[in-house]
Design a protein around this motif. Sequence first.
Motif, PDB file in Angstrom:
ATOM      1  N   SER A 149       0.890  -1.006   0.238  1.00 58.08           N
ATOM      2  CA  SER A 149      -0.171  -0.046  -0.237  1.00 58.08           C
ATOM      3  C   SER A 149       0.711   1.358  -0.049  1.00 58.08           C
ATOM      4  CB  SER A 149      -0.913  -0.116   0.972  1.00 58.08           C
ATOM      5  OG  SER A 149      -0.094  -0.235   2.408  1.00 58.08           O
ATOM      6  N   LEU A 150       2.039   1.308   0.533  1.00 60.10           N
ATOM      7  CA  LEU A 150       3.222   2.547   0.775  1.00 60.10           C
ATOM      8  C   LEU A 150       3.068   2.495  -1.184  1.00 60.10           C
ATOM      9  CD1 LEU A 150       4.552   3.577   2.492  1.00 60.10           C
ATOM     10  CD2 LEU A 150       6.783   2.412   2.653  1.00 60.10           C
ATOM     11  N   SER A 151       3.323   1.920  -1.460  1.00 60.59           N
ATOM     12  CA  SER A 151       3.690   2.162  -2.764  1.00 60.59           C
ATOM     13  C   SER A 151       2.729   2.935  -3.283  1.00 60.59           C
ATOM     14  CB  SER A 151       3.988   1.060  -3.703  1.00 60.59           C
ATOM     15  OG  SER A 151       4.690   0.217  -4.039  1.00 60.59           O
ATOM     16  N   ILE A 152       1.387   2.745  -3.682  1.00 58.02           N
ATOM     17  CA  ILE A 152      -0.014   3.771  -3.735  1.00 58.02           C
ATOM     18  C   ILE A 152      -0.132   5.222  -3.316  1.00 58.02           C
ATOM     19  CG2 ILE A 152      -2.479   3.084  -4.119  1.00 58.02           C
ATOM     20  CD1 ILE A 152      -2.876   0.573  -3.005  1.00 58.02           C
ATOM     21  N   MET A 153       0.229   5.096  -2.096  1.00 63.65           N
ATOM     22  CA  MET A 153       0.377   6.250  -1.447  1.00 63.65           C
ATOM     23  C   MET A 153       1.198   6.811  -1.990  1.00 63.65           C
ATOM     24  SD  MET A 153       0.019   5.192   2.494  1.00 63.65           S
ATOM     25  CE  MET A 153       0.045   3.896   2.411  1.00 63.65           C
ATOM     26  N   ASP A 185       2.998   7.531  -5.022  1.00 63.01           N
ATOM     27  CA  ASP A 185       2.042   7.230  -6.528  1.00 63.01           C
ATOM     28  C   ASP A 185       1.495   8.244  -6.287  1.00 63.01           C
ATOM     29  OD1 ASP A 185       3.512   5.239  -8.067  1.00 63.01           O
ATOM     30  OD2 ASP A 185       1.963   3.681  -7.947  1.00 63.01           O
ATOM     31  N   THR A 186       0.394   7.891  -5.511  1.00 67.32           N
ATOM     32  CA  THR A 186      -1.232   9.341  -5.586  1.00 67.32           C
ATOM     33  C   THR A 186      -0.418  10.418  -5.691  1.00 67.32           C
ATOM     34  OG1 THR A 186      -2.576   7.326  -4.036  1.00 67.32           O
ATOM     35  CG2 THR A 186      -2.901   9.495  -4.238  1.00 67.32           C
ATOM     36  N   ILE A 187       0.456  10.840  -4.220  1.00 68.34           N
ATOM     37  CA  ILE A 187       1.565  12.661  -3.854  1.00 68.34           C
ATOM     38  C   ILE A 187       1.601  12.376  -5.273  1.00 68.34           C
ATOM     39  CG2 ILE A 187       3.141  12.870  -3.081  1.00 68.34           C
ATOM     40  CD1 ILE A 187       0.421  12.377  -1.586  1.00 68.34           C
ATOM     41  N   ALA A 188       2.599  11.566  -5.801  1.00 66.64           N
ATOM     42  CA  ALA A 188       3.434  11.945  -6.754  1.00 66.64           C
ATOM     43  C   ALA A 188       2.518  12.096  -8.007  1.00 66.64           C
ATOM     44  CB  ALA A 188       4.132  10.669  -8.071  1.00 66.64           C
ATOM     45  N   ARG A 189       1.457  11.204  -8.786  1.00 66.02           N
ATOM     46  CA  ARG A 189       0.175  12.359  -9.396  1.00 66.02           C
ATOM     47  C   ARG A 189      -0.859  13.672  -9.064  1.00 66.02           C
ATOM     48  NH1 ARG A 189      -1.815   6.171  -8.870  1.00 66.02           N
ATOM     49  NH2 ARG A 189      -1.007   5.205 -10.651  1.00 66.02           N
ATOM     50  N   SER A 190      -0.916  13.671  -7.906  1.00 71.49           N
ATOM     51  CA  SER A 190      -0.909  14.920  -7.394  1.00 71.49           C
ATOM     52  C   SER A 190       0.098  16.047  -7.748  1.00 71.49           C
ATOM     53  CB  SER A 190      -1.482  14.920  -5.724  1.00 71.49           C
ATOM     54  OG  SER A 190      -2.259  13.905  -5.972  1.00 71.49           O
ATOM     55  N   MET A 191       0.938  15.494  -7.725  1.00 71.45           N
ATOM     56  CA  MET A 191       2.218  16.586  -8.156  1.00 71.45           C
ATOM     57  C   MET A 191       2.369  17.378  -9.485  1.00 71.45           C
ATOM     58  SD  MET A 191       3.725  17.820  -5.538  1.00 71.45           S
ATOM     59  CE  MET A 191       5.048  17.849  -5.719  1.00 71.45           C
ATOM     60  N   THR A 192       2.218  15.945 -10.110  1.00 70.14           N
ATOM     61  CA  THR A 192       2.253  16.116 -11.512  1.00 70.14           C
ATOM     62  C   THR A 192       1.347  16.881 -12.697  1.00 70.14           C
ATOM     63  OG1 THR A 192       2.133  13.953 -12.096  1.00 70.14           O
ATOM     64  CG2 THR A 192       4.523  14.722 -11.834  1.00 70.14           C
ATOM     65  N   GLY A 223      -8.173  20.011 -10.588  1.00 68.39           N
ATOM     66  CA  GLY A 223      -6.759  20.900  -9.220  1.00 68.39           C
ATOM     67  C   GLY A 223      -5.074  21.056 -10.514  1.00 68.39           C
ATOM     68  N   VAL A 224      -4.731  22.975 -10.115  1.00 71.03           N
ATOM     69  CA  VAL A 224      -3.262  23.045  -9.889  1.00 71.03           C
ATOM     70  C   VAL A 224      -2.783  21.598  -9.705  1.00 71.03           C
ATOM     71  CG1 VAL A 224      -1.629  24.501  -9.882  1.00 71.03           C
ATOM     72  CG2 VAL A 224      -3.914  24.958 -10.428  1.00 71.03           C
ATOM     73  N   PRO A 225      -1.674  21.540 -10.664  1.00 69.13           N
ATOM     74  CA  PRO A 225      -0.552  20.222 -10.793  1.00 69.13           C
ATOM     75  C   PRO A 225       0.031  21.034  -9.056  1.00 69.13           C
ATOM     76  CG  PRO A 225      -0.124  20.544 -12.934  1.00 69.13           C
ATOM     77  CD  PRO A 225      -1.314  21.463 -12.180  1.00 69.13           C
ATOM     78  N   TRP A 226       0.364  20.284  -8.579  1.00 68.84           N
ATOM     79  CA  TRP A 226       1.323  20.802  -6.385  1.00 68.84           C
ATOM     80  C   TRP A 226       1.881  21.255  -6.729  1.00 68.84           C
ATOM     81  CZ3 TRP A 226      -0.299  16.418  -2.408  1.00 68.84           C
ATOM     82  CH2 TRP A 226      -1.263  16.265  -2.821  1.00 68.84           C
ATOM     83  N   CYS A 227       3.044  20.795  -8.742  1.00 69.92           N
ATOM     84  CA  CYS A 227       4.602  21.208  -8.125  1.00 69.92           C
ATOM     85  C   CYS A 227       4.083  22.508  -8.895  1.00 69.92           C
ATOM     86  CB  CYS A 227       5.071  20.591  -9.619  1.00 69.92           C
ATOM     87  SG  CYS A 227       4.301  20.061 -11.390  1.00 69.92           S
ATOM     88  N   ALA A 249       8.351   9.921   5.196  1.00 68.63           N
ATOM     89  CA  ALA A 249       9.716  10.254   4.506  1.00 68.63           C
ATOM     90  C   ALA A 249       8.559  10.448   2.598  1.00 68.63           C
ATOM     91  CB  ALA A 249      10.001   8.792   4.163  1.00 68.63           C
ATOM     92  N   ILE A 250       7.577  10.091   1.927  1.00 65.65           N
ATOM     93  CA  ILE A 250       6.834  10.157   1.294  1.00 65.65           C
ATOM     94  C   ILE A 250       6.533  12.039   1.292  1.00 65.65           C
ATOM     95  CG2 ILE A 250       4.739   9.688  -0.294  1.00 65.65           C
ATOM     96  CD1 ILE A 250       4.455   6.938   0.922  1.00 65.65           C
ATOM     97  N   THR A 251       6.515  12.663   1.669  1.00 69.89           N
ATOM     98  CA  THR A 251       6.052  13.840   1.646  1.00 69.89           C
ATOM     99  C   THR A 251       7.048  14.556   1.743  1.00 69.89           C
ATOM    100  OG1 THR A 251       5.183  14.129   3.483  1.00 69.89           O
ATOM    101  CG2 THR A 251       3.069  14.240   1.946  1.00 69.89           C
ATOM    102  N   GLU A 252       8.664  14.198   2.617  1.00 69.01           N
ATOM    103  CA  GLU A 252       9.683  15.142   2.226  1.00 69.01           C
ATOM    104  C   GLU A 252      10.170  14.929   0.863  1.00 69.01           C
ATOM    105  OE1 GLU A 252      13.820  15.574   5.240  1.00 69.01           O
ATOM    106  OE2 GLU A 252      12.539  13.549   5.730  1.00 69.01           O
ATOM    107  N   PHE A 253      10.169  13.786   0.621  1.00 69.76           N
ATOM    108  CA  PHE A 253      10.607  13.281  -1.212  1.00 69.76           C
ATOM    109  C   PHE A 253      10.347  14.807  -1.925  1.00 69.76           C
ATOM    110  CE2 PHE A 253      11.229  11.332  -4.833  1.00 69.76           C
ATOM    111  CZ  PHE A 253      12.906  11.049  -5.049  1.00 69.76           C
ATOM    112  N   PHE A 254       8.965  14.978  -1.598  1.00 73.26           N
ATOM    113  CA  PHE A 254       8.689  15.673  -2.815  1.00 73.26           C
ATOM    114  C   PHE A 254       8.520  17.127  -2.272  1.00 73.26           C
ATOM    115  CE2 PHE A 254       6.529  11.664  -4.468  1.00 73.26           C
ATOM    116  CZ  PHE A 254       6.996  11.580  -5.303  1.00 73.26           C
TER     117      PHE A 254
END
Length: 427
Positions: A103-107, A109-116, A122-126, A145-150
């Motif tokens: 499930s960590l991989s899903i989380m 990916d979900t953050i990554a898609r939100s960023m891009t 909505g506006v891409p977070w990046c 670690a995920i949120t810090e990475f992004f």
Amino acid sequence: MKSYLEMTRAELLEEKAQTEQELEKIKALSLHLNLTRGKPSPLQLDLSMDMYDLISSKSVLRTQAGTDCRNYGSLDGIDEAKRLMAGFMGCEQEQVIVHGNASLSIMYDTIARSMTHGVAGGVPWCRLDKVKFLCPVPGYDRHFAITEFFGIEMINIPMHEDGPDMDFIEKLVSQDEAVKGIWCVPKYSNPQGITYSDETVRRFAALKPAASDFRIYWDNAYAVHDLYEDERDELLPILPECEKAGNPDMVYMFCSTSKVTFSGAGISAMGMSHANRERMLKQMSVQTIGHDKIKQWVHTRYLKDMDGVRAHMAKHAALIRPKFEAVDDILSREIAPRGIGTWIKPKGGYFICFHALEGCAKAIVAKAKEAGIELTAAGAPFPYGIDPKDSIIRIAPTFPDLEEMKQAAAVFACCVKSASLEKLLNN
């Protein structure tokens, strides 16, 4: 037994001398015990070995609907797996997408898609100047670690006995459009073992975020990980509550069989509103044609339904419950009377969260390492690895065998005494 907080300096010095002698004897044993992560023990993994007896070269790997699990297709998972995982999350089969083993991989990916690509149009977070996430603490280091990475700014949210500080959350979410999400482990939280109350769940569901793309990341990792069958905590399903509150799209739910069958070879899933699901599948269709359906087929035939899951998890509980109780017994005997630490005795999950005297956690972890016990780094349960009070230590009792865990708990207690005495004597 007299509390250290009530002792004279002379009494503390005498206690310190005895404790240091005890530590030296322990070091002479050359122990090597690892309590750093919440891993199932080999005996727990053995519980599921017969799962693969269900499959052979003669197996007809077709779903009840006739889908050939050996071939492409079923982006959202086979029906049987969606139905099973819906039971973990308290939602409908049609609201589930089944993924791979973590499930960590899903989380991620979900953050990554939100960023891009943003959330729900909505506006891409990046492209935003600032993105913030709320982080109940102490919490799960891999979430942080995920949120810090992004590069997402993380805000500490205090935990109470009924869940995170909802007054603080409601204020931040409603006033700051940069707040885009919150990490939650709602049942047997990592590491405290706290289950969110019904009121807390309802307040989450009724949030009024300033950001239309705000999401609750509801990681129900320990949904079925009860230590006591007759005393298990019950968690109110959040998605139906979000629907009642008029916020059906506000939550993403996650779960897996990582600590049910095989940690490295289970299945995971995401639960969400129908609108979120359609958007997620559209994005996923670019990434993959589908996840491992044979693994889904085997899991559903082995676990069958939630009754089967609970029966299987009772076997896990029988193996790990004595380890949790051993830690509690030793801490109750060695630490509580001395007034140098507190902890919650969890009814489930994978951890015991120890609250040391302020300023002692790093010293305790260092002393334990010298004595042959590896613990998760002090500060790990906080964003950026910074515990403002240097007092929280996560204990993971599951992996060692019972005798090793008793030994490790005794060593840990000795290290707590040593660090606490140094702290009190230096004040």
